[in-house]
Motif scaffolding. Structure first.
Motif, PDB file in Angstrom:
ATOM      1  N   SER A 184       0.999  -1.087   0.282  1.00 16.27           N
ATOM      2  CA  SER A 184      -0.306  -0.128   0.036  1.00 16.27           C
ATOM      3  C   SER A 184       1.062   1.165  -0.248  1.00 16.27           C
ATOM      4  CB  SER A 184      -0.901   0.068   1.316  1.00 16.27           C
ATOM      5  OG  SER A 184      -1.797   1.307   0.808  1.00 16.27           O
ATOM      6  N   ARG A 185       2.003   1.187   0.475  1.00 18.37           N
ATOM      7  CA  ARG A 185       2.624   2.392   0.149  1.00 18.37           C
ATOM      8  C   ARG A 185       3.908   2.324  -0.653  1.00 18.37           C
ATOM      9  NH1 ARG A 185       4.543  -0.204   5.979  1.00 18.37           N
ATOM     10  NH2 ARG A 185       6.244  -0.982   4.820  1.00 18.37           N
ATOM     11  N   GLN A 186       4.062   1.763  -1.330  1.00 22.74           N
ATOM     12  CA  GLN A 186       4.426   2.275  -2.463  1.00 22.74           C
ATOM     13  C   GLN A 186       3.382   1.765  -3.318  1.00 22.74           C
ATOM     14  OE1 GLN A 186       6.096  -2.248  -2.650  1.00 22.74           O
ATOM     15  NE2 GLN A 186       7.754  -1.929  -1.876  1.00 22.74           N
ATOM     16  N   ILE A 187       2.321   1.681  -3.456  1.00 28.07           N
ATOM     17  CA  ILE A 187       1.698   1.892  -4.472  1.00 28.07           C
ATOM     18  C   ILE A 187       1.184   3.939  -4.263  1.00 28.07           C
ATOM     19  CG2 ILE A 187      -1.433   1.648  -5.000  1.00 28.07           C
ATOM     20  CD1 ILE A 187      -0.463  -1.811  -4.687  1.00 28.07           C
ATOM     21  N   ARG A 188       1.197   3.630  -2.805  1.00 30.39           N
ATOM     22  CA  ARG A 188       0.798   5.757  -2.873  1.00 30.39           C
ATOM     23  C   ARG A 188       1.790   6.361  -3.024  1.00 30.39           C
ATOM     24  NH1 ARG A 188      -2.483   8.829   0.499  1.00 30.39           N
ATOM     25  NH2 ARG A 188      -1.808  10.353   1.146  1.00 30.39           N
ATOM     26  N   LEU A 189       2.706   5.611  -3.156  1.00 29.39           N
ATOM     27  CA  LEU A 189       3.748   6.565  -3.489  1.00 29.39           C
ATOM     28  C   LEU A 189       4.502   6.939  -4.708  1.00 29.39           C
ATOM     29  CD1 LEU A 189       7.209   5.513  -1.688  1.00 29.39           C
ATOM     30  CD2 LEU A 189       5.759   7.473  -1.395  1.00 29.39           C
ATOM     31  N   GLU A 190       3.881   5.752  -5.827  1.00 26.04           N
ATOM     32  CA  GLU A 190       3.084   5.479  -6.972  1.00 26.04           C
ATOM     33  C   GLU A 190       1.910   6.977  -7.748  1.00 26.04           C
ATOM     34  OE1 GLU A 190       4.526   1.722  -9.727  1.00 26.04           O
ATOM     35  OE2 GLU A 190       2.576   1.897  -9.048  1.00 26.04           O
ATOM     36  N   ILE A 191       1.542   6.710  -7.081  1.00 31.60           N
ATOM     37  CA  ILE A 191       0.435   7.146  -7.357  1.00 31.60           C
ATOM     38  C   ILE A 191       0.938   8.657  -7.422  1.00 31.60           C
ATOM     39  CG2 ILE A 191      -2.278   7.908  -6.769  1.00 31.60           C
ATOM     40  CD1 ILE A 191      -2.691   5.070  -6.362  1.00 31.60           C
ATOM     41  N   GLU A 192       1.295   8.865  -6.312  1.00 29.74           N
ATOM     42  CA  GLU A 192       1.766  10.457  -6.360  1.00 29.74           C
ATOM     43  C   GLU A 192       2.787  10.805  -7.412  1.00 29.74           C
ATOM     44  OE1 GLU A 192       3.506  10.303  -2.099  1.00 29.74           O
ATOM     45  OE2 GLU A 192       1.367  10.835  -1.326  1.00 29.74           O
ATOM     46  N   THR A 193       3.779   9.724  -7.170  1.00 29.04           N
ATOM     47  CA  THR A 193       4.645   9.951  -9.005  1.00 29.04           C
ATOM     48  C   THR A 193       3.746  10.718  -9.912  1.00 29.04           C
ATOM     49  OG1 THR A 193       6.267   8.925  -7.543  1.00 29.04           O
ATOM     50  CG2 THR A 193       6.515   9.428  -9.580  1.00 29.04           C
TER      51      THR A 193
END
Length: 227
Positions: free
Chosen positions: A50-59
């Motif tokens: 979830s953290r990695q996905i969130r960072l990817e969406i923010e990017t």
């Protein structure tokens, strides 16, 4: 799961009952511990994904905003050129005068669009290793919707973004202008406005995508606050 049972002689029904209950308790404890470890492992994997996905969406959101800002600059010369040529035509200027003004602004007659490359590795990994299935249902729904929006936007750009653009006509006009050959003012304005409309349509899709990504992240923050 492995159990090491005690070796002892049973002298009475009471001893047997104690021994039996001890075995059952040991089995239940081991099963519970194993289930707890498995749940902890899944929860950790889901939280990491979830953290990695969130960072990817923010990017991706940052890249979308960068493209929107760049496109605002890229479309400005086209609008200025359209305004100048349209004003000439409305004022009844001759084709020769209009062509002179077009040649003076020839550098503005080009279609330039900034479109980001969307990342989806974090989502793909989460789906592949099944950590996505252990996420909170609300988070999973928001993330899947966000990545579906990214795919739809990319597919639209590939297949439908230039459907209203007369690309051969644009190339022909570009060649004539580069060779200082006269062009028909009305034909020029028609193709020019197709270029502007195409740019605006792409910009509109990026702005809609920006809103979807912001909404997904905002919902995630709201859920974290309630938790």
């Amino acid at each position: 799961m492995h159990l090491e049972l005690p070796k002892m002689r049973l002298h009475s029904l009471k001893d047997f009952t104690k021994h039996y209950l001890m075995i059952v308790l040991s089995i239940l404890t081991a099963l519970g511990l194993e289930a707890w470890i498995e749940r902890s492992h899944h929860a950790h994997a889901a939280a990491t994904a979830s953290r990695q996905i969130r960072l990817e969406i923010e990017t991706n959101l940052s890249d979308v905003r960068t493209s929107i800002k760049a496109n605002q600059t890229l479309i400005a010369p086209l609008r200025e050129l359209d305004e100048a040529v349209s004003q000439d035509i409305r004022a009844g200027a001759t084709a020769a005068v209009v062509n002179e003004h077009i040649r003076a602004r020839r550098a503005s007659f080009k279609l330039s669009i900034n479109w980001p490359t969307f990342a989806s590795q974090a989502w793909d990994v989460a789906v592949a290793n099944q950590s996505a299935s252990w996420m909170d249902d609300g988070d999973l729904r928001r993330y899947s919707t966000a990545y579906a929006d990214l795919r739809d936007a990319s597919n639209w750009l590939t297949h439908d973004s230039i459907i209203l653009l007369n690309a051969p006509g644009m190339a022909a006009l570009r060649a004539r202008i580069d060779l200082d050959a006269p062009v028909d003012p009305l034909e020029f304005v028609t193709v020019l406005r197709q270029m502007i409309n195409t740019s605006q349509e792409i910009q509109s899709h990026l702005q809609q995508l920006e809103g979807h990504l912001v909404h997904a992240l905002a919902q995630d923050e709201a859920g974290a606050a309630h938790g």
